[in-house]
Design a protein around this motif. Structure first.
Motif, mmCIF file in Angstrom:
data_model
loop_
_atom_site.group_PDB
_atom_site.id
_atom_site.type_symbol
_atom_site.label_atom_id
_atom_site.label_comp_id
_atom_site.label_asym_id
_atom_site.label_seq_id
_atom_site.Cartn_x
_atom_site.Cartn_y
_atom_site.Cartn_z
ATOM 1 N N ALA A 79 69.006 -10.428 -77.460
ATOM 2 C CA ALA A 79 70.087 -9.883 -76.632
ATOM 3 C C ALA A 79 70.917 -11.014 -76.019
ATOM 4 C CB ALA A 79 69.509 -8.986 -75.530
ATOM 5 N N THR A 80 70.251 -12.073 -75.600
ATOM 6 C CA THR A 80 70.945 -13.225 -75.024
ATOM 7 C C THR A 80 71.851 -13.880 -76.049
ATOM 8 O OG1 THR A 80 69.081 -13.605 -73.531
ATOM 9 C CG2 THR A 80 70.609 -15.449 -73.861
ATOM 10 N N ILE A 81 71.330 -14.085 -77.242
ATOM 11 C CA ILE A 81 72.127 -14.696 -78.308
ATOM 12 C C ILE A 81 73.329 -13.824 -78.637
ATOM 13 C CG2 ILE A 81 72.104 -15.353 -80.753
ATOM 14 C CD1 ILE A 81 69.136 -16.252 -80.242
ATOM 15 N N ASP A 82 73.132 -12.503 -78.636
ATOM 16 C CA ASP A 82 74.252 -11.588 -78.887
ATOM 17 C C ASP A 82 75.328 -11.710 -77.814
ATOM 18 O OD1 ASP A 82 72.971 -10.659 -81.148
ATOM 19 O OD2 ASP A 82 72.255 -8.802 -80.211
ATOM 20 N N ARG A 83 74.924 -11.827 -76.548
ATOM 21 C CA ARG A 83 75.897 -11.953 -75.454
ATOM 22 C C ARG A 83 76.650 -13.280 -75.556
ATOM 23 N NH1 ARG A 83 75.596 -7.751 -71.489
ATOM 24 N NH2 ARG A 83 77.631 -8.580 -70.973
ATOM 25 N N TRP A 100 71.036 -17.845 -70.146
ATOM 26 C CA TRP A 100 69.601 -18.177 -70.167
ATOM 27 C C TRP A 100 68.947 -17.825 -68.839
ATOM 28 C CZ3 TRP A 100 67.891 -17.909 -74.656
ATOM 29 C CH2 TRP A 100 68.530 -18.498 -75.759
ATOM 30 N N THR A 101 69.699 -17.955 -67.724
ATOM 31 C CA THR A 101 69.164 -17.538 -66.423
ATOM 32 C C THR A 101 68.975 -16.023 -66.395
ATOM 33 O OG1 THR A 101 70.211 -19.401 -65.315
ATOM 34 C CG2 THR A 101 69.558 -17.545 -63.921
ATOM 35 N N TYR A 102 69.955 -15.273 -66.903
ATOM 36 C CA TYR A 102 69.825 -13.821 -66.987
ATOM 37 C C TYR A 102 68.602 -13.453 -67.835
ATOM 38 C CZ TYR A 102 74.548 -12.817 -65.104
ATOM 39 O OH TYR A 102 75.656 -12.684 -64.319
ATOM 40 N N MET A 103 68.446 -14.117 -68.974
ATOM 41 C CA MET A 103 67.320 -13.806 -69.846
ATOM 42 C C MET A 103 66.000 -14.095 -69.144
ATOM 43 S SD MET A 103 66.038 -15.502 -73.420
ATOM 44 C CE MET A 103 65.478 -16.931 -72.531
ATOM 45 N N ALA A 104 65.886 -15.268 -68.541
ATOM 46 C CA ALA A 104 64.636 -15.624 -67.867
ATOM 47 C C ALA A 104 64.316 -14.637 -66.750
ATOM 48 C CB ALA A 104 64.736 -17.047 -67.307
ATOM 49 N N SER A 109 61.018 -10.394 -64.648
ATOM 50 C CA SER A 109 60.938 -9.100 -63.956
ATOM 51 C C SER A 109 60.198 -8.067 -64.808
ATOM 52 C CB SER A 109 62.323 -8.602 -63.551
ATOM 53 O OG SER A 109 63.116 -8.313 -64.676
ATOM 54 N N GLU A 110 60.389 -8.099 -66.119
ATOM 55 C CA GLU A 110 59.667 -7.151 -66.967
ATOM 56 C C GLU A 110 58.172 -7.467 -67.006
ATOM 57 O OE1 GLU A 110 59.926 -4.859 -71.255
ATOM 58 O OE2 GLU A 110 61.581 -6.121 -70.599
ATOM 59 N N GLY A 114 57.199 -4.455 -64.978
ATOM 60 C CA GLY A 114 57.195 -3.458 -66.037
ATOM 61 C C GLY A 114 58.553 -3.083 -66.584
ATOM 62 N N GLU A 115 59.604 -3.589 -65.979
ATOM 63 C CA GLU A 115 60.947 -3.344 -66.514
ATOM 64 C C GLU A 115 61.866 -4.489 -66.100
ATOM 65 O OE1 GLU A 115 63.266 -0.416 -63.617
ATOM 66 O OE2 GLU A 115 61.456 0.488 -64.453
ATOM 67 N N PRO A 116 62.848 -4.779 -66.945
ATOM 68 C CA PRO A 116 63.769 -5.872 -66.605
ATOM 69 C C PRO A 116 64.729 -5.452 -65.503
ATOM 70 C CG PRO A 116 64.470 -4.825 -68.629
ATOM 71 C CD PRO A 116 63.163 -4.183 -68.233
ATOM 72 N N ILE A 117 65.241 -6.417 -64.773
ATOM 73 C CA ILE A 117 66.273 -6.131 -63.782
ATOM 74 C C ILE A 117 67.515 -5.607 -64.487
ATOM 75 C CG2 ILE A 117 67.864 -7.229 -62.140
ATOM 76 C CD1 ILE A 117 65.526 -8.987 -61.259
ATOM 77 N N GLY A 118 67.757 -6.088 -65.692
ATOM 78 C CA GLY A 118 68.883 -5.594 -66.486
ATOM 79 C C GLY A 118 70.103 -6.486 -66.453
#
Length: 129
Positions: A79-83, A100-104, A109-110, A114-118
């Motif tokens: 998803a990060t590479i796509d963005r 990369w900060t968003y991905m990390a 968070s996941e 149990g789920e990503p912040i998004g």
């Protein structure tokens, strides 16, 4: 380098020195890797305390446990590479630090809740993080 320091550039020697039960003690230098009052597994120099911390992390960091979360991490990486590719296509540039900060953050968070912040799924916003 000083008379009390040794510089090692031989990979088998480095593995022997840094293995868990290698019998070599870490120097005070390791404490300089974090701010005063902050301790991490890397900066622990007392063997008993290091062993205690390492035991706590042995399960979550085992090959089996890491293998279970690999597909989730891989999805976030894709998803990060796509963005990044989308930014490059539309703007000709991309803020790698942001993505990369968003991905990390989404991965941590996941794993933690149990789920990503998004953050990777957020609509495009201008400016920094």
């Amino acid at each position: 380098m000083t008379p009390t320091e040794v510089d090692i550039c031989d990979l088998p020697a480095v593995r022997e020195i840094h293995r868990v039960r290698g019998g070599y003690l870490k120097s005070e230098w390791y404490k300089s890797l974090t701010p005063p009052g902050v301790t991490s597994l890397l900066t622990l120099i007392e063997p008993a305390q290091y062993s205690e911390w390492r035991r706590l992390l042995a399960g979550p960091l085992s090959d089996t446990s890491l293998g279970k979360v690999e597909p989730m991490v891989t999805n976030h990486v894709h998803a990060t590479i796509d963005r990044i590719a989308s930014d490059l296509q539309s703007q000709g540039v991309s803020d790698l630090y942001k993505w990369w900060t968003y991905m990390a953050t989404d991965v941590v968070s996941e794993l933690s809740f149990g789920e990503p912040i998004g953050l990777l799924a957020r609509p495009k916003v201008s400016g920094g993080l």
